[in-house]
Design a protein around this motif. Structure first.
Motif, short mmCIF file in Angstrom:
data_model
loop_
_atom_site.label_atom_id
_atom_site.label_comp_id
_atom_site.label_asym_id
_atom_site.label_seq_id
_atom_site.Cartn_x
_atom_site.Cartn_y
_atom_site.Cartn_z
N ASN A 237 60.79 62.97 39.49
CA ASN A 237 61.28 61.63 39.74
C ASN A 237 60.41 60.64 38.97
OD1 ASN A 237 62.72 59.47 40.84
ND2 ASN A 237 62.67 60.30 42.91
N ILE A 238 60.92 59.46 38.75
CA ILE A 238 60.11 58.37 38.21
C ILE A 238 58.97 58.08 39.19
CG2 ILE A 238 60.12 55.91 37.67
CD1 ILE A 238 62.98 56.26 36.66
N PRO B 150 55.65 52.94 38.75
CA PRO B 150 57.02 53.13 38.27
C PRO B 150 57.11 53.48 36.79
CG PRO B 150 56.57 50.80 38.60
CD PRO B 150 55.39 51.54 39.16
N LYS B 151 55.98 53.37 36.09
CA LYS B 151 55.96 53.75 34.68
C LYS B 151 55.34 55.14 34.47
CE LYS B 151 55.80 48.99 32.94
NZ LYS B 151 55.06 48.00 32.09
N ALA B 152 55.07 55.84 35.57
CA ALA B 152 54.54 57.22 35.47
C ALA B 152 55.72 58.17 35.32
CB ALA B 152 53.71 57.56 36.70
N PHE B 153 56.16 58.35 34.08
CA PHE B 153 57.32 59.18 33.81
C PHE B 153 56.90 60.64 33.66
CE2 PHE B 153 58.56 55.03 31.86
CZ PHE B 153 59.52 54.70 32.80
N PRO B 154 57.55 61.55 34.34
CA PRO B 154 57.22 62.97 34.18
C PRO B 154 57.77 63.52 32.87
CG PRO B 154 59.10 62.70 35.63
CD PRO B 154 58.63 61.32 35.30
N LEU B 155 57.18 64.61 32.43
CA LEU B 155 57.61 65.31 31.23
C LEU B 155 58.19 66.65 31.62
CD1 LEU B 155 57.47 65.59 28.03
CD2 LEU B 155 55.29 66.76 28.42
N GLU C 174 64.12 57.17 30.36
CA GLU C 174 62.88 56.84 29.65
C GLU C 174 62.09 58.10 29.25
OE1 GLU C 174 63.81 53.57 32.65
OE2 GLU C 174 63.84 55.78 32.58
N SER C 175 62.44 59.24 29.82
CA SER C 175 61.73 60.48 29.52
C SER C 175 62.70 61.65 29.65
CB SER C 175 60.53 60.66 30.47
OG SER C 175 59.81 61.83 30.16
N ASN D 201 70.79 62.83 29.65
CA ASN D 201 69.39 62.67 29.26
C ASN D 201 68.67 64.02 29.17
OD1 ASN D 201 69.41 59.72 29.24
ND2 ASN D 201 69.59 59.88 31.48
N VAL D 202 69.32 64.94 28.45
CA VAL D 202 68.76 66.27 28.26
C VAL D 202 69.14 66.77 26.87
CG1 VAL D 202 70.78 67.41 29.28
CG2 VAL D 202 68.59 68.61 29.25
N SER D 203 68.29 67.60 26.28
CA SER D 203 68.64 68.21 25.01
C SER D 203 68.05 69.61 24.95
CB SER D 203 68.12 67.37 23.83
OG SER D 203 66.70 67.32 23.85
N GLY D 204 68.72 70.46 24.17
CA GLY D 204 68.24 71.83 24.06
C GLY D 204 69.13 72.67 23.18
N PHE D 205 69.01 73.97 23.33
CA PHE D 205 69.67 74.90 22.44
C PHE D 205 70.18 76.09 23.25
CE2 PHE D 205 65.98 72.79 20.72
CZ PHE D 205 66.53 72.09 19.66
#
Length: 453
Positions: free
Chosen positions: A315-316, A355-360, A385-386, A412-416
């Motif tokens: 979560n954000i 609120p700006k602690a975005f997870p990776l 944002e992430s 908001n996802v990317s992959g293969f």
């Protein structure tokens, strides 16, 4: 054609690298202790009615004197041993004979109240403190909880009712919680009816959980099986878990408290497990993951009758990361959502989170998965944002049931992907991107990191 060949070559490297993982490569060494006593010698009565807390406490206090003499064993014979919470000591084996049942008292006054874990800042159920777990260890070395398939029964029904009725004064206890310890083994036991978690190693190193059976009814609220938390060098193998919420859940702290504590869960190997998670996920990452989760290998898993098969939750405000995860050889049946990743999961411990602690979340590989009677193949909802990146899917075949209205959901996802059925959403169906090899970035670092496990 060339890109597809490179993709398959990269996938094959996963097997080569992870074939060298040794965290679960050998059985834990359980040498006989030179000293052994029975709980009977300390006045315990196994009638299921007599409270034996003082007997357990006195026995372990006595055995503490043998810590520098090779350690000792506390033997629990057949019987029903009612007790409140008690602490273990270093160089100790707690051994439950077949027919021995340690039963948790349903009187909350028999459970000590302790402060919240520093990486959480508050109790999980309610803010004010938490009940101490039934069996505890803190700052220990070489502790073993094992037996001849003895049983630890948390008697959790009353705790579940208090949780549902919002009448808890403190957060629910777990069955076993080992804190800030090294060389921990839990094996050859049955765990029943945990008030919350069954096994919770937190801030530990070198943890081996083997040949364990865990169960609680489907209606038990937010009960979890095995929850490795901010620990490293963890092996979980040959276990069966059937639970109300999450079967195996990896965690590492909650929002600003987890970020400040800064201890990840890493170097984890899970294999040959059978998992049923009625309302949660068979395997979950988070939601509390602010210290980070990385370097995880999961293989040879059977998942049945579960709300979710594999789920990544964040979560954000969480910060932290979930990365370098490889999951392979999964069989699923009767699972609502096979694979899920959520960027809006769970709540916050208080209003002090950033609120700006975005997870990776990136470098996640899932391969060699089959599923029958699946409702949703995959649901990925990243954070704008992430975004979630480098999600790699290969050789996945899921049989979708007639109740399904949508097979994949993505934002908001990317992959293969390669050889995935049903065909994934466009964001994940892109094998021709020239950067596809970055999906397998985890292989080289993990190869170096896992070599010493």
């Amino acid at each position: 054609m060339l890109v597809a060949l490179l993709l398959l070559l990269a996938l094959s490297n996963v097997v080569n690298v992870y074939g060298d993982v040794e965290q679960c490569g050998s059985n834990p060494k359980l040498d006989p202790r030179p000293h052994s006593v029975s709980i009977l010698e300390f006045g315990a009565v196994g009638d299921g009615k007599t409270l034996n807390t003082i007997a357990f406490q006195n026995a372990i206090f006595y055995l503490k004197s043998f810590a520098d003499k090779g350690g000792a064993q506390l033997y629990v014979p057949p019987g029903n041993w009612l007790t409140g919470s008690f602490n273990l000591t270093s160089h100790l084996t707690l051994f439950l004979e077949k027919g021995a049942v340690i039963i948790g008292s349903q009187d909350p006054s028999h459970w000590d109240v302790i402060e919240a874990l520093p990486s959480y800042g508050r109790g999980k159920d309610v803010p004010d403190g938490r009940y101490k777990s039934l069996i505890n260890g803190n700052k220990l070395e070489d502790v073993v909880i094992t037996g001849n398939n003895g049983t630890i029964d948390g008697n959790g029904m009353v705790w579940w009712e208090w949780y549902k009725s919002h009448s808890l004064n403190h957060s629910r206890p777990h069955l076993v919680e080992i804190i800030s310890s090294d060389s921990v083994v839990v094996s050859n036991l049955t765990f029943l009816n945990a008030p919350a978690y069954s096994i919770h190693p937190v801030y530990c190193s070198n943890v081996h959980i083997q040949n364990i059976s865990i169960s609680a009814p489907p209606e038990s609220p937010y009960t979890a099986g095995i929850v490795p938390d901010s620990s490293d060098n963890v092996c979980i193998e040959d276990c069966i878990v059937s639970i109300g919420f999450d079967a195996i859940s990896l965690k590492s702290g909650w929002d600003e408290y987890g970020i400040a504590y800064g201890r990840p869960i890493e170097k984890v190997h899970i294999r040959r497990v059978q998992l049923n998670a009625f309302s949660g996920s068979a395997i979950s990452f988070g939601t509390e993951m602010s210290g980070g989760i990385s370097n995880v290998l999961i293989e040879h898993v059977h998942i049945w009758n579960s709300n979710s098969g594999v789920e990544f939750r964040t979560n954000i405000g969480r910060g932290g990361y979930i990365k370098e995860i490889a999951i392979s050889n999964l069989e699923m049946e009767n699972v609502h959502t096979a694979i899920s990743a959520k960027g809006n999961s769970g709540f916050h411990p208080d209003d002090k989170f950033d609120p700006k602690a975005f997870p990776l979340l990136n470098h996640i590989t899932l391969k060699d998965i089959i599923g029958a009677n699946i409702t949703v193949a995959g649901s990925f909802s990243g954070i704008e944002e992430s975004p979630f990146t480098n999600i790699c899917l290969s050789n996945i075949t899921l049989s979708i049931n007639s109740a399904s209205s949508v097979t994949w959901e993505c934002s908001n996802v990317s992959g293969f992907s390669d050889s995935v059925s049903p065909k994934p959403c466009q964001e994940l169906d892109n094998p021709s991107n020239s950067s596809s090899s970055s999906c397998f970035y985890l292989m080289s670092p993990l190869g170096g990191k896992t070599a010493g496990l």
